[in-house]
Design a protein around this motif. Sequence first.
Motif, PDB file in Angstrom:
ATOM      1  N   UNK A  27       4.665   8.469  -1.924  1.00 54.00           N
ATOM      2  CA  UNK A  27       4.249   9.846  -2.180  1.00 54.00           C
ATOM      3  C   UNK A  27       2.848  10.140  -1.678  1.00 54.00           C
ATOM      4  N   UNK A  28       1.957   9.167  -1.706  1.00 52.40           N
ATOM      5  CA  UNK A  28       0.575   9.403  -1.300  1.00 52.40           C
ATOM      6  C   UNK A  28      -0.013   8.157  -0.656  1.00 52.40           C
ATOM      7  N   UNK A  29      -1.026   8.384   0.157  1.00 48.02           N
ATOM      8  CA  UNK A  29      -1.837   7.314   0.695  1.00 48.02           C
ATOM      9  C   UNK A  29      -3.205   7.386   0.051  1.00 48.02           C
ATOM     10  N   UNK A  30      -3.706   6.250  -0.424  1.00 47.63           N
ATOM     11  CA  UNK A  30      -4.960   6.204  -1.161  1.00 47.63           C
ATOM     12  C   UNK A  30      -6.041   5.520  -0.338  1.00 47.63           C
ATOM     13  N   UNK A  31      -7.253   6.053  -0.426  1.00 45.61           N
ATOM     14  CA  UNK A  31      -8.403   5.427   0.226  1.00 45.61           C
ATOM     15  C   UNK A  31      -9.495   5.193  -0.801  1.00 45.61           C
ATOM     16  N   UNK A  32      -9.972   3.973  -0.882  1.00 47.43           N
ATOM     17  CA  UNK A  32     -11.027   3.619  -1.827  1.00 47.43           C
ATOM     18  C   UNK A  32     -12.371   3.566  -1.110  1.00 47.43           C
ATOM     19  N   UNK A  33     -13.446   3.754  -1.874  1.00 40.15           N
ATOM     20  CA  UNK A  33     -14.782   3.621  -1.328  1.00 40.15           C
ATOM     21  C   UNK A  33     -15.300   2.231  -1.679  1.00 40.15           C
ATOM     22  N   UNK A  34     -15.227   1.340  -0.711  1.00 33.62           N
ATOM     23  CA  UNK A  34     -15.693  -0.034  -0.910  1.00 33.62           C
ATOM     24  C   UNK A  34     -16.785  -0.293   0.126  1.00 33.62           C
ATOM     25  N   UNK A  35     -16.398  -0.824   1.281  1.00 31.98           N
ATOM     26  CA  UNK A  35     -17.375  -1.035   2.355  1.00 31.98           C
ATOM     27  C   UNK A  35     -17.239   0.045   3.416  1.00 31.98           C
ATOM     28  N   UNK A  40     -13.049   9.629   5.587  1.00 31.66           N
ATOM     29  CA  UNK A  40     -12.615   9.560   6.977  1.00 31.66           C
ATOM     30  C   UNK A  40     -11.149   9.129   7.118  1.00 31.66           C
ATOM     31  N   UNK A  41     -10.663   8.133   6.343  1.00 30.04           N
ATOM     32  CA  UNK A  41      -9.236   7.797   6.433  1.00 30.04           C
ATOM     33  C   UNK A  41      -8.324   8.970   6.053  1.00 30.04           C
ATOM     34  N   UNK A  42      -8.800   9.829   5.160  1.00 29.31           N
ATOM     35  CA  UNK A  42      -8.001  10.983   4.749  1.00 29.31           C
ATOM     36  C   UNK A  42      -7.723  11.915   5.926  1.00 29.31           C
ATOM     37  N   UNK A  43      -8.735  12.133   6.761  1.00 28.70           N
ATOM     38  CA  UNK A  43      -8.586  13.019   7.902  1.00 28.70           C
ATOM     39  C   UNK A  43      -7.575  12.452   8.894  1.00 28.70           C
ATOM     40  N   UNK A  44      -7.695  11.154   9.184  1.00 31.06           N
ATOM     41  CA  UNK A  44      -6.755  10.530  10.115  1.00 31.06           C
ATOM     42  C   UNK A  44      -5.340  10.539   9.563  1.00 31.06           C
ATOM     43  N   UNK A  45      -5.199  10.218   8.279  1.00 33.40           N
ATOM     44  CA  UNK A  45      -3.868  10.189   7.669  1.00 33.40           C
ATOM     45  C   UNK A  45      -3.248  11.577   7.658  1.00 33.40           C
ATOM     46  N   UNK A  46      -4.041  12.598   7.406  1.00 33.06           N
ATOM     47  CA  UNK A  46      -3.520  13.969   7.406  1.00 33.06           C
ATOM     48  C   UNK A  46      -3.010  14.360   8.784  1.00 33.06           C
ATOM     49  N   UNK A  47      -3.737  13.931   9.810  1.00 33.75           N
ATOM     50  CA  UNK A  47      -3.364  14.292  11.179  1.00 33.75           C
ATOM     51  C   UNK A  47      -2.045  13.662  11.600  1.00 33.75           C
ATOM     52  N   UNK A  48      -1.726  12.497  11.042  1.00 35.20           N
ATOM     53  CA  UNK A  48      -0.560  11.744  11.513  1.00 35.20           C
ATOM     54  C   UNK A  48       0.615  11.752  10.531  1.00 35.20           C
ATOM     55  N   UNK A  49       0.577  12.595   9.528  1.00 35.06           N
ATOM     56  CA  UNK A  49       1.697  12.721   8.579  1.00 35.06           C
ATOM     57  C   UNK A  49       1.959  14.191   8.298  1.00 35.06           C
ATOM     58  N   UNK A  50       3.106  14.453   7.660  1.00 37.28           N
ATOM     59  CA  UNK A  50       3.463  15.834   7.336  1.00 37.28           C
ATOM     60  C   UNK A  50       3.677  16.048   5.841  1.00 37.28           C
ATOM     61  N   UNK A  51       4.151  15.018   5.144  1.00 42.83           N
ATOM     62  CA  UNK A  51       4.500  15.154   3.728  1.00 42.83           C
ATOM     63  C   UNK A  51       3.557  14.397   2.808  1.00 42.83           C
ATOM     64  N   UNK A  53       0.912  12.925   0.449  1.00 43.52           N
ATOM     65  CA  UNK A  53      -0.301  13.366  -0.207  1.00 43.52           C
ATOM     66  C   UNK A  53      -1.411  12.365   0.086  1.00 43.52           C
ATOM     67  N   UNK A  54      -2.649  12.823  -0.020  1.00 43.14           N
ATOM     68  CA  UNK A  54      -3.794  11.998   0.364  1.00 43.14           C
ATOM     69  C   UNK A  54      -4.821  12.060  -0.750  1.00 43.14           C
ATOM     70  N   UNK A  55      -5.198  10.894  -1.292  1.00 37.19           N
ATOM     71  CA  UNK A  55      -6.101  10.879  -2.437  1.00 37.19           C
ATOM     72  C   UNK A  55      -7.181   9.820  -2.272  1.00 37.19           C
ATOM     73  N   UNK A  56      -8.421  10.197  -2.547  1.00 38.87           N
ATOM     74  CA  UNK A  56      -9.478   9.203  -2.649  1.00 38.87           C
ATOM     75  C   UNK A  56      -9.365   8.550  -4.014  1.00 38.87           C
ATOM     76  N   UNK A  57      -9.314   7.248  -4.019  1.00 41.15           N
ATOM     77  CA  UNK A  57      -9.125   6.540  -5.286  1.00 41.15           C
ATOM     78  C   UNK A  57      -9.929   5.239  -5.269  1.00 41.15           C
ATOM     79  N   UNK A  58     -11.276   5.397  -5.421  1.00 42.05           N
ATOM     80  CA  UNK A  58     -11.931   6.675  -5.681  1.00 42.05           C
ATOM     81  C   UNK A  58     -13.088   6.886  -4.681  1.00 42.05           C
ATOM     82  N   UNK A  59     -13.644   8.118  -4.696  1.00 42.59           N
ATOM     83  CA  UNK A  59     -14.933   8.379  -4.074  1.00 42.59           C
ATOM     84  C   UNK A  59     -15.987   8.345  -5.174  1.00 42.59           C
ATOM     85  N   UNK A  60     -17.158   7.802  -4.873  1.00 38.60           N
ATOM     86  CA  UNK A  60     -18.210   7.675  -5.877  1.00 38.60           C
ATOM     87  C   UNK A  60     -18.877   9.040  -6.071  1.00 38.60           C
ATOM     88  N   UNK A  61     -18.631   9.644  -7.218  1.00 35.51           N
ATOM     89  CA  UNK A  61     -19.089  11.009  -7.471  1.00 35.51           C
ATOM     90  C   UNK A  61     -20.603  11.113  -7.462  1.00 35.51           C
TER      91      UNK A  61
END
Length: 336
Positions: A27-35, A40-51, A53-61
């Motif tokens: 259902x979704x692709x997750x990108x974590x903030x580690x190193x 940035x992965x969200x933008x690439x994943x959005x460009x190459x998929x249609x359905x 969902x894309x979630x940062x899990x997590x971005x450091x607020x």
Amino acid sequence: MKVDGILPFALTHVAARARELEGRGFDAGLAAEVSNDPFLPMLLAAEHTERLELMTSIAVAFARNPMTLAQTAHDLNAFSKGRFILGLGSQVRAHITRRFSMPWSHPAARMRELILAMRAIWDSWYLGRKLDFQGEFYTHTLMTPMFTPSETTYGAPRVTVAGVNPRMTEVAGEVADGFVAHGFTTERYLREVTLPAIERGLARSGRVRTSFELCCPVFIVTGDSEQAYTASRDMVRSQIAFYASTPAYRPVLELHGWGELQTELNDLTRRGAWGEMAGLVSDEILAAVAVLVPDPARLAERVLERCGGIVDRLAFTAAISDPDRLAEQVRRLRGA
């Protein structure tokens, strides 16, 4: 139940992995903030998929401010046509002050205000309301037409908050669209601590549980062979030892009467004895935190025994090399 997969850190591999997740029914692709930067992965994943969902899990607020988060989340949500979910976490004091050189105080209250400030910014963009947010931690009172996005078709992104302690969990229930439990949790902690805290937060905002998603990454020990299963078990045991050494996660251990383990593991980290830590994680603790699946064909069944009726969306990686077998388990989970 929704099932989410993990996107790689390396940007060169994101597009292929995102297409793979979508093709296998995640259902979704997750990108974590580690190193790496998680957006940035969200933008690439959005460009190459249609359905997908894309979630940062997590971005450091707290490494950012409400305006920068609102802008980035808006751009990704507009570009992905409404598929982006902004997943936020507080991190811990040492990282915020010493790694990011940003202020730290009252993390639950600060997170609540940060989200409310973002929503005020979005209201100024999408609803034309005057921006006049004045809080204890953040103030946003200036917005001109030049800096107002023109693409408002998809509205405000959804927001989730990650946490462990009840106060942060209540904040998620009050002002966010979902809560991301930490992988270092147990079924008992979810039932006795997390869910009641979410309900208290929802009650404060006058909402009900059906309007809110509980997300949970799950440690899964499995493998296509005995050797692969053993490697998976050893890796997860080491991960559990690392998280269990952190004071922020001690409440999970204390609920089960294992609080002193955190002290012991923390002492080992201070001495740099990383190789000794996994040996302190007993089989009982491993089974409480992770889902053990010796037979990969029973993955969906075992995960549902642990998470069914509690979790709305599940994130995991599993050491299953056969893509068709993995896709079948994902279908079973999604159909539950």
